[in-house]
Enzyme design. Sequence first.
Site, PDB file in Angstrom:
ATOM      1  N   ASP A 180       0.811  -1.216   0.000  1.00  0.00           N
ATOM      2  CA  ASP A 180       0.000   0.000   0.000  1.00  0.00           C
ATOM      3  C   ASP A 180       0.848   1.271   0.000  1.00  0.00           C
ATOM      4  O   ASP A 180       1.364   1.678   1.036  1.00  0.00           O
ATOM      5  CB  ASP A 180      -0.901  -0.038   1.238  1.00  0.00           C
ATOM      6  CG  ASP A 180      -1.882   1.117   1.264  1.00  0.00           C
ATOM      7  OD1 ASP A 180      -1.983   1.835   0.248  1.00  0.00           O
ATOM      8  OD2 ASP A 180      -2.543   1.303   2.290  1.00  0.00           O
ATOM      9  N   ASP A 234      -1.226   5.468  -6.750  1.00  0.00           N
ATOM     10  CA  ASP A 234      -1.550   4.591  -5.631  1.00  0.00           C
ATOM     11  C   ASP A 234      -1.599   3.140  -6.089  1.00  0.00           C
ATOM     12  O   ASP A 234      -2.286   2.806  -7.044  1.00  0.00           O
ATOM     13  CB  ASP A 234      -2.897   5.015  -5.029  1.00  0.00           C
ATOM     14  CG  ASP A 234      -3.226   4.218  -3.782  1.00  0.00           C
ATOM     15  OD1 ASP A 234      -2.300   3.909  -3.016  1.00  0.00           O
ATOM     16  OD2 ASP A 234      -4.408   3.897  -3.580  1.00  0.00           O
TER      17      ASP A 234
END
Length: 418
Positions: free
Chosen positions: A99, A299
């Site tokens: 992440d 992301d």
Amino acid sequence: MTTRSSMLVLTMISFLLTLPPAYSQHQVFRATMTRHEPTINFTRAAHRSRERLSILATRLGAASAGSAQSPLQMDSGGGAYDMTFSMGTPPQTLSALADTGSDLIWAKCGACKRCAPRGSASYYPTKSSSFSKLPCSSALCRTLESQSLATCGGTRARGAVCSYRYSYGLSSNPHHYTQGYMGSETFTLGSDAVQGIGFGCTTMSEGGYGSGSGLVGLGRGKLSLVRQLKVGAFSYCLTSDPSTSSPLLFGAGALTGPGVQSTPLVNLKTSTFYTVNLDSISIGAAKTPGTGRHGIIFDSGTTLTFLAEPAYTLAEAGLLSQTTNLTRVPGTDGYEVCFQTSGGAVFPSMVLHFDGGDMALKTENYFGAVNDSVSCWLVQKSPSEMSIVGNIMQMDYHIRYDLDKSVLSFQPTNCDSV
Ligand SMILES: *[C@@H]1O[C@H](CO)[C@@H](O)[C@H](O)[C@H]1NC(C)=O
Ligand SMILES: *[C@@H]1O[C@H](CO)[C@@H](O)[C@H](O)[C@H]1NC(C)=O
Ligand SMILES: *[C@@H]1O[C@H](CO)[C@@H](O)[C@H](O)[C@H]1NC(C)=O
């Protein structure tokens, strides 16, 4: 071998042995990222991406972050990536959500009966000789404390154990957190062991974090694995072939060869995210504005791409004006631009013009077959000011995040060759 050459070899070996373990400058730690499922379910990808956008926007404090839906398990089908690594001595192998949008590393610890996700492997500190609890006086605990994420008991006694509660959620949805105590462990990435990595030993968690054992924060903050490895940069190359895993390299050197483009990281005071400036977007012959001063975030954990207004509506209009010979069908789940593909369809090109570099996308980066007869534009309207380049749009690019130089670089790449 002559005496002289063997002397030379010996001299070289002894020279190499006396070098300090300067992994911060030279060593590359190799890990892999694997997608949970072979085919992306675009319904789930849309739900999961929207929830994630809301979470990231809330954490950034963006206005009108959009309302959270009911607690959603992001357990499968949404297009997230897990990182495989080991912790402890002897090593215990785990996989956890990779992440770039958060910092803390955490893993389910021990029996962890009240932990999500259920069914995945836990890390057992009692089975490791290299585990220790991190005291409140440690730098990492102080970082957590400064963000009001750790408590050190009422007494704040020196050496007290650092307890944390890290919330990913929204005020309207508190069921999205992980909590436990901070520990230090040896992490093994590929064939390299690195001592003293601080992580959260989770004893309770709620919410969806993929199907793995926790989460590996790859953000720009001090708690993230990238920062703790002190490597200055990392890169990954997400393969579009779901049967193979994608390389993730910590300490990766600058990209070289044809097609390397770079753009500065901006908005650096919002410490976690990797934000760049998107100047404009080309769709076929149309050129529409970018996302302005809020930039756009790269992301790894969001599947779809989101554009804030007015960038979204203008890009959509550009796309629609050049697809009038295709049969448009109504979309669902936030997909506003969908076409019949049965008779064959050719979509206009799409290029993202960043500050200093262009990303000329492949059709697969921005159109997805939601079923056998329909393909949808994988760009959705952001309900907030936040824009995100999701992981489908990053596929088949080698993307390097240089924290030291605050630069993001990318290069079209066959990821199997990295
Ligand atoms: C995709 O996910 C949705 C929602 O979970 C589910 O209803 C649907 O059956 C899934 N589609 C496929 C093809 O698995
Ligand atoms: C394919 O998806 C579109 C858009 O969601 C839907 O309208 C259509 O009924 C679906 N077709 C099939 C054969 O599932
Ligand atoms: C539709 O128009 C575009 C250009 O405007 C063209 O490239 C494409 O071949 C046409 N036909 C189909 C079926 O996409």
